[in-house]
Design a protein around this motif. Structure first.
Motif, mmCIF file in Angstrom:
data_model
loop_
_atom_site.group_PDB
_atom_site.id
_atom_site.type_symbol
_atom_site.label_atom_id
_atom_site.label_comp_id
_atom_site.label_asym_id
_atom_site.label_seq_id
_atom_site.Cartn_x
_atom_site.Cartn_y
_atom_site.Cartn_z
ATOM 1 N N THR A 78 -11.468 36.431 8.911
ATOM 2 C CA THR A 78 -10.536 37.392 9.490
ATOM 3 C C THR A 78 -11.155 38.783 9.544
ATOM 4 O O THR A 78 -11.068 39.488 10.555
ATOM 5 C CB THR A 78 -9.245 37.439 8.655
ATOM 6 O OG1 THR A 78 -8.739 36.115 8.550
ATOM 7 C CG2 THR A 78 -8.193 38.334 9.284
ATOM 8 N N LEU A 106 -1.270 45.828 18.484
ATOM 9 C CA LEU A 106 -1.349 44.934 17.319
ATOM 10 C C LEU A 106 -2.721 44.894 16.627
ATOM 11 O O LEU A 106 -2.823 45.120 15.425
ATOM 12 C CB LEU A 106 -0.907 43.539 17.762
ATOM 13 C CG LEU A 106 -0.322 42.628 16.704
ATOM 14 C CD1 LEU A 106 0.894 43.254 16.052
ATOM 15 C CD2 LEU A 106 0.061 41.291 17.347
ATOM 16 N N TYR A 110 -3.916 46.129 12.586
ATOM 17 C CA TYR A 110 -4.606 45.350 11.554
ATOM 18 C C TYR A 110 -5.971 45.935 11.229
ATOM 19 O O TYR A 110 -6.541 45.649 10.193
ATOM 20 C CB TYR A 110 -4.690 43.878 11.972
ATOM 21 C CG TYR A 110 -3.315 43.238 11.991
ATOM 22 C CD1 TYR A 110 -2.511 43.293 10.856
ATOM 23 C CD2 TYR A 110 -2.818 42.616 13.131
ATOM 24 C CE1 TYR A 110 -1.248 42.744 10.865
ATOM 25 C CE2 TYR A 110 -1.564 42.062 13.151
ATOM 26 C CZ TYR A 110 -0.763 42.122 12.013
ATOM 27 O OH TYR A 110 0.483 41.594 12.011
ATOM 28 N N ARG B 709 -0.519 36.879 15.582
ATOM 29 C CA ARG B 709 -0.893 37.971 14.683
ATOM 30 C C ARG B 709 -2.204 37.665 13.977
ATOM 31 O O ARG B 709 -3.067 38.527 13.824
ATOM 32 C CB ARG B 709 0.203 38.215 13.649
ATOM 33 C CG ARG B 709 1.410 38.928 14.228
ATOM 34 C CD ARG B 709 2.439 39.226 13.164
ATOM 35 N NE ARG B 709 3.668 39.745 13.748
ATOM 36 C CZ ARG B 709 3.873 41.042 13.997
ATOM 37 N NH1 ARG B 709 2.950 41.928 13.688
ATOM 38 N NH2 ARG B 709 5.000 41.442 14.554
ATOM 39 N N LYS B 710 -2.356 36.417 13.563
ATOM 40 C CA LYS B 710 -3.584 36.081 12.842
ATOM 41 C C LYS B 710 -4.791 36.156 13.757
ATOM 42 O O LYS B 710 -5.845 36.654 13.372
ATOM 43 C CB LYS B 710 -3.462 34.684 12.216
ATOM 44 C CG LYS B 710 -2.537 34.679 11.012
ATOM 45 C CD LYS B 710 -2.542 33.363 10.283
ATOM 46 C CE LYS B 710 -3.769 33.234 9.411
ATOM 47 N NZ LYS B 710 -3.717 32.004 8.615
ATOM 48 N N ALA B 714 -4.590 39.716 11.662
ATOM 49 C CA ALA B 714 -3.731 39.842 10.485
ATOM 50 C C ALA B 714 -4.266 38.962 9.358
ATOM 51 O O ALA B 714 -4.640 37.819 9.601
ATOM 52 C CB ALA B 714 -2.311 39.431 10.839
ATOM 53 N N THR B 715 -4.296 39.505 8.141
ATOM 54 C CA THR B 715 -4.714 38.696 7.003
ATOM 55 C C THR B 715 -3.502 37.940 6.476
ATOM 56 O O THR B 715 -2.373 38.221 6.860
ATOM 57 C CB THR B 715 -5.268 39.580 5.874
ATOM 58 O OG1 THR B 715 -4.239 40.510 5.543
ATOM 59 C CG2 THR B 715 -6.501 40.328 6.316
ATOM 60 N N ILE B 716 -3.762 36.995 5.565
ATOM 61 C CA ILE B 716 -2.653 36.194 5.010
ATOM 62 C C ILE B 716 -1.612 37.099 4.367
ATOM 63 O O ILE B 716 -0.418 36.932 4.571
ATOM 64 C CB ILE B 716 -3.189 35.178 3.990
ATOM 65 C CG1 ILE B 716 -4.006 34.126 4.724
ATOM 66 C CG2 ILE B 716 -2.053 34.519 3.229
ATOM 67 C CD1 ILE B 716 -4.660 33.123 3.826
ATOM 68 N N GLU B 718 -0.930 40.144 5.027
ATOM 69 C CA GLU B 718 -0.173 40.890 6.029
ATOM 70 C C GLU B 718 0.893 39.995 6.665
ATOM 71 O O GLU B 718 2.015 40.427 6.920
ATOM 72 C CB GLU B 718 -1.100 41.469 7.102
ATOM 73 C CG GLU B 718 -1.770 42.752 6.647
ATOM 74 C CD GLU B 718 -3.010 43.111 7.445
ATOM 75 O OE1 GLU B 718 -3.341 44.293 7.509
ATOM 76 O OE2 GLU B 718 -3.668 42.207 8.008
ATOM 77 N N ALA B 787 1.787 31.170 6.567
ATOM 78 C CA ALA B 787 0.742 32.181 6.703
ATOM 79 C C ALA B 787 -0.649 31.581 6.589
ATOM 80 O O ALA B 787 -1.606 32.101 7.143
ATOM 81 C CB ALA B 787 0.924 33.266 5.650
ATOM 82 N N THR B 788 -0.765 30.489 5.862
ATOM 83 C CA THR B 788 -2.098 29.919 5.668
ATOM 84 C C THR B 788 -2.417 28.866 6.725
ATOM 85 O O THR B 788 -3.505 28.338 6.761
ATOM 86 C CB THR B 788 -2.221 29.283 4.278
ATOM 87 O OG1 THR B 788 -1.142 28.368 4.115
ATOM 88 C CG2 THR B 788 -2.198 30.321 3.184
ATOM 89 N N ASN B 790 -3.561 27.220 10.026
ATOM 90 C CA ASN B 790 -4.566 27.658 10.973
ATOM 91 C C ASN B 790 -3.883 28.056 12.276
ATOM 92 O O ASN B 790 -3.141 27.284 12.859
ATOM 93 C CB ASN B 790 -5.536 26.499 11.226
ATOM 94 C CG ASN B 790 -6.755 26.973 11.984
ATOM 95 O OD1 ASN B 790 -6.677 27.908 12.784
ATOM 96 N ND2 ASN B 790 -7.874 26.335 11.730
ATOM 97 N N PRO B 791 -4.117 29.294 12.725
ATOM 98 C CA PRO B 791 -3.425 29.767 13.929
ATOM 99 C C PRO B 791 -3.726 28.889 15.131
ATOM 100 O O PRO B 791 -2.941 28.811 16.062
ATOM 101 C CB PRO B 791 -3.970 31.174 14.120
ATOM 102 C CG PRO B 791 -5.235 31.219 13.348
ATOM 103 C CD PRO B 791 -5.055 30.294 12.197
#
Lengths: 232, 798
Positions: A78, A106, A110, B709-710, B714-716, B718, B787-788, B790-791
């Motif tokens: 990430t 967005l 981040y 978002r990811k 975005a991190t987990i 977040e 959140a974890t 996989n997007p």
């Protein structure tokens, strides 16, 4: 910029093991515009996701900007992805609850940029994508072409080195499709590396190089034009 | 039609097992809580209603103002009943009841310490109802030394045979002939005897003391009269009988005393008011508490509401899953009303499934609940023709409460929009959902705070310095049985190891103390104060501190005319330099004068509900021996028992541990703490189930958004934050609303105590943090999964 060596991806469910990528060696240089083509289920999107640091390969190596990233933890992926990679999807993938401005903002949030900086960058990119007049609108209120322009704006707002586009014209009519392709070409001319998955031969004409994938393997690569020609 | 409803309901339940389980279990727990509390409330409200002549039964209470003391008690004097019967024509029957003896009863080799032995006049069964199994109400108690047993008691002594004609031995003293067996009195009776013995021949039967109150007087009012008729005539009896008795005892005429502000009045209290009237001190059974009943009912309703809210939230949140069905049905010609009917039937069906489960829970939990409230409640399904229709009505009502909003909501979908897929379930409904969740959290935080405050107060009163050492004390009851052997018993017991001190007293702290009026030598008005007879070893045994002067000393002849007061008594009588001063008991004569030889520091003889009581200690004997022990309790108990047996001529040792006996003062609070904490836990459990389901739903609904978002960096953590943010906000809002209410209510509750803990800010903070913690933990389980993820998976099939 991107170098994969014997890149493999295997999906396991309880009963079957599917090999989505099978020893893919791919080298993409900085500033290149590469189109990946192939039939459905050949592993195009899987490859794109790995290149985009959304997913880890099951085997092989992946060097991104000279760094081995094939085994990175999600957290580090990430971190690396932020600001370096922008994504454009076939279905736009805008957040319905956020308006145009907020959707584009967005990635900058981040990246923890200050509000003022963000505003400057978002305004600039919206201007450029000719969508600034719609910045208070919500995705449902926009046409498909407009939505994709917003998605591209979001992908480039942080000035990433790499843009990954997954059938960016798939949901658009030809006029809007052409507009999107022109935008991508323009971005590429300015130095952004672009990797695009597509079904469309027409779209692939915009790339420097076309990689044909079949059953998880690269079967042919054809060079359409030299990078220099484009860079001028 | 209903069959089709049933089918869709079950298919929907089975399709969404997770949500269905949460709904059904939540509702079942809610219904169980309601049923349990309802049983309790109904039992309380139906006290004494089972007597056939219930509306004509009254008890005579005494209201008196003596000096500055108010008395409102159910205990009156022995000759009153006969006088009422003879002189007040409106009284059909007047009977005396007394239960102040706790005899040891024997039959062959069975020996029991009995606590529910009642003496009653022969007219008892003319006033109160009883179902006779053996014997008859007409002549059961007409002869002296006869006794009627309840069924359970009869079984205990005689097994399953008819015991009429057999004898029970009372205190090794006399035999009682069993003349009847009656069914046990129900739980909801304020008189629950195990034995009803004839008043004839009892020590009090011929007692004619008009100012000595020691029996209960009940009467049956003639049809067609009111209690006011009797009250008026009772006034006449006071003047006629109490007046002369007062004059004789105090040397002052009754009129003079009335002029000085004395009040003395008998009044009739209807049977139906006895259980809840806390103005009057308690009779044979503990009083009911309307406040607690109210609190428990509210909690039960809240629990049920929380469960209903879960149902509403789940149904509306998941409405998009049903939207297509609504669209198709509507386009096929179904109208809004029939859809509402369908969804309502669905919620009623689900409620009934929950109801059945709840009844299983009730069956499992009722014994535990009975244990908690120390009652014997039963749920009769078939004995009472109302039970089953009531349960059915209850089920339908809950189904409608929980189901009507979702039904109207679902049925209102526009078929065109729904089938095009433009349906959105958020917007104002999302807001209502937040409001409902906030309500659940308010209740949870309120209940947490309540539980904490009750616990803190209990801790406070249980650990408060009492002015004496309540640990390691064993109290022997009925030690007066030893008579003159008491000092040799004491000496022999003291000689044994482990026995530290022994004192003989007329009562012990925490039990009912006798009171009288006292005068200071220079004052003409008296003060009502408690008194206690003790021997010389009281201070040493209880470890009460002497403040000045001396305590009673062995063999000192002046002891008899001496008193020791506590600090509060000195203050109350307003005595300066008390040592050597005189106080008078009852009236100011030479015979009633006592010299103050010492002052002890204040110690608590009553519960901490009350202010420190003023206490006068006389030198004398009484029925209690308190033994201070050290070391192994069992060993010491064996020592005490062995020594007792040597002196007691076969009389059984009757003992309690002091701290347990004293702890009974806070029984109501201990019970309340248990009930409130258990029901709070249930409420929070159901609320958590709801949060869990809601979090799962939110995570599911936001899958795509999270993926986007990811992808955009975005991190987990977040993502977790963005998922949990709403829940945190809800807890915060709930906290702000809950705290003032909880503070107010708990402050009121604390007013019950003279000695109270502080309502510290941290109690509420703790409740808030706990609610937040539990909510976050519940929610994060789902959020973490989302959140974890996989997007790529979230976006792949768009």
């Amino acid at each position: 910029m991107i170098k994969t060596t014997e890149l493999t991806k295997v999906f396991r469910t309880e009963e079957i093991e599917t090999s989505a990528l099978n020893k893919v060696d791919l080298h993409i240089q900085k500033g290149e515009f590469v189109a990946i083509m192939g039939p459905s289920g050949c592993g195009k999107s899987t490859l794109l996701n790995i290149i985009g640091l959304l997913d880890n390969p099951s085997g092989g190596q992946y060097h991104f900007d000279g760094e081995e990233v094939g085994n990175l933890k999600e957290r580090n992926r990430t971190l690396l992805r932020k600001g370096n990679v922008g994504f454009v999807f076939q279905s736009f993938n805008l957040i319905d609850e956020l308006n145009v401005y907020e959707n584009v903002e967005l990635p900058l949030i981040y990246l923890k940029l200050k509000a003022r900086e963000r505003k400057e960058m978002v305004e600039k990119v919206l201007e450029r994508m000719k969508i600034a007049h719609r910045k208070k609108h919500f995705p449902q209120q926009l046409s498909g072409g407009q939505q994709q322009r917003v998605a591209i704006a979001r992908a480039v707002v942080a000035n990433p080195k790499l843009i990954l586009a997954d059938e960016p014209t798939g949901n658009l009519d030809s006029k809007n499709g052409l507009e999107v392709m022109n935008l991508l070409t323009e971005l590429n001319r300015e130095g952004t590396t672009i990797v695009m998955v597509t079904h469309s031969l027409h779209d692939s004409e915009f790339a420097h190089r076309v990689v044909n994938l079949f059953d998880g393997q690269i079967i042919t690569e054809e060079v359409k034009k030299q990078m220099g020609e484009v860079l001028l | 039609m209903f069959r089709s409803y049933l089918k869709t309901t079950f298919r929907n339940l089975m399709r969404n097992k997770f949500y269905s389980a949460i709904n059904v279990v939540g509702l079942a727990i809610g219904i169980m809580a309601c049923v349990l509390i309802l049983l309790y409330v109904l039992s309380e409200l139906s006290y004494d209603k089972f007597h056939e002549r219930e509306d004509r039964i009254y008890r005579v209470n005494l209201f008196a103002v003596l000096s500055d003391d108010n008395i409102n008690q159910p205990v009156t004097n022995p000759p009153l009943a006969a006088a009422m019967q003879g002189e007040i024509p409106e009284v059909e029957e007047a009977v005396r009841i007394s239960n102040f003896e706790q005899p040891v009863i024997r039959h062959n080799n069975d020996v029991f310490n009995e606590t529910k032995w009642f003496f009653a006049d022969p007219g008892f069964f003319k006033v109160f109802s009883a179902s006779f199994i053996y014997g008859s109400p007409e002549n059961a108690l007409t002869q002296p030394n006869t006794v009627v047993l309840t069924e359970t008691t009869a079984n205990r002594y005689f097994g399953n045979i008819n015991p009429v004609g057999k004898y029970l031995t009372w205190e090794n003293d006399r035999d009682f002939l069993v003349t009847g067996v009656i069914e046990d009195y129900p739980e909801n009776s304020h008189i629950k005897p195990d034995f009803l013995a004839s008043f004839k021949g009892s020590a009090l039967d011929k007692n004619m003391e008009w100012i000595n109150n020691m029996v209960y007087t009940y009467f049956l009012l003639e049809d067609g009269y009111t209690k006011d008729d009797v009250d008026a005539k009772l006034e006449g009896l006071v003047t006629k009988y109490v007046g002369p008795a007062v004059k004789q005892a105090m040397g002052v005429s009754f009129e003079e005393m009335l002029a000085q502000g004395l009040k003395y009045r008998w009044y009739a209290q209807p049977l139906s008011e006895i259980h809840f009237d806390r103005e009057v001190s308690s009779g044979p059974e503990p009083l009911g508490n309307r406040n607690y009943m109210f609190i428990f009912s509210i909690i039960a309703v809240f629990i049920l509401l929380i469960a209903c809210i879960n149902y509403m939230n789940m149904s509306t949140a998941r409405s998009s899953n049903r939207a297509k069905e609504v669209g198709i049905k509507k386009s096929l010609g179904s109208n809004r009303n029939s859809l509402i009917a369908q969804f309502l039937s669905e919620s009623i069906i689900i409620t009934f499934i929950a109801l059945i489960l709840a009844l299983v829970f009730v069956k499992l939990f009722l014994p535990v609940f009975n244990n908690l409230i120390e009652k014997q409640l039963l749920l009769h399904y078939f004995d009472n023709f109302k039970t089953i229709p009531l349960l059915v009505a209850f089920g339908i009502a809950i189904g409608i409460i929980a189901g009507s909003y979702p039904a109207f909501f679902l049925a209102s979908f526009n078929p065109v929009k729904v089938m095009k897929g433009v349906h959105k379930s958020e917007g104002s409904h999302g807001k209502l959902r937040s409001a409902l969740v906030i309500f659940q959290l308010i209740v949870s935080i309120g209940l947490f705070s309540g539980t904490f405050v009750i616990s803190k107060q209990l801790n406070f009163i249980q650990n408060k310095e009492l002015g004496f050492n309540k640990e390691n004390l064993v109290v022997i009851n009925k030690a007066d049985y030893l008579g003159n052997r008491i000092s040799s018993f004491k000496n022999e017991l003291l000689a044994q190891s482990g026995i530290v001190q022994i004192t003989n007293t007329s009562s012990i702290p925490g039990r009912i103390l006798t009171s009288s009026t006292f005068y200071h030598q220079t004052a003409n008005d008296s003060r009502g104060m408690n008194y206690l007879y003790t021997d010389d070893d009281f201070l040493k045994t209880y470890q009460v501190e002497l403040k000045e002067g001396r305590f009673f000393e062995e063999g000192n002849q002046s002891n008899v005319r001496s008193v020791v007061l506590n600090e509060s008594a000195i203050k109350r009588l307003n005595i300066e330099d008390p040592i050597g001063k005189k106080v008078y008991e009852g009236k100011k004569t030479d015979e009633t004068a006592f010299t103050i030889i010492g002052v002890v520091k204040d110690f608590h003889c009553e519960s901490l509900h009350q202010e420190m009581s003023a206490l006068v200690l006389f030198n004398g004997r009484g029925q209690n021996l308190t033994v201070r022990i050290s070391g192994d309790i069992q060993q010491n108990m064996k020592t005490i028992e062995n020594t007792w047996d040597k002196f007691a001529n076969g009389q059984k040792l009757d003992y309690v541990f002091f701290d347990e006996d004293f702890g009974r003062l806070y029984k109501a609070e201990v019970q309340t703490r248990k009930i409130v904490s258990i029901f709070s836990a249930l409420a929070i459990l159901i609320a958590c189930l709801g949060l869990l389901a809601l979090a799962a739903f939110v995570a599911e609904q936001r899958t795509k958004e999270i993926g986007i978002r990811k992808v955009n960096g975005a991190t987990i953590s977040e993502v977790l934050y963005s998922l949990n943010k709403d829940f945190i906000k809800w807890v915060a809002i709930a906290f702000v609303i809950a705290v003032p209410g909880a503070w107010y209510l708990m402050n009121n509750w604390l007013e019950n105590f003279a000695y109270k803990t502080t309502l510290s800010w941290w109690i509420f903070a703790l409740a808030g943090v706990l609610a937040l913690g539990i909510a976050l933990l519940t929610v994060s389980w789902q959020s973490w999964r989302a959140a974890t993820r996989n997007p790529v998976e979230a976006l792949r099939y768009e």
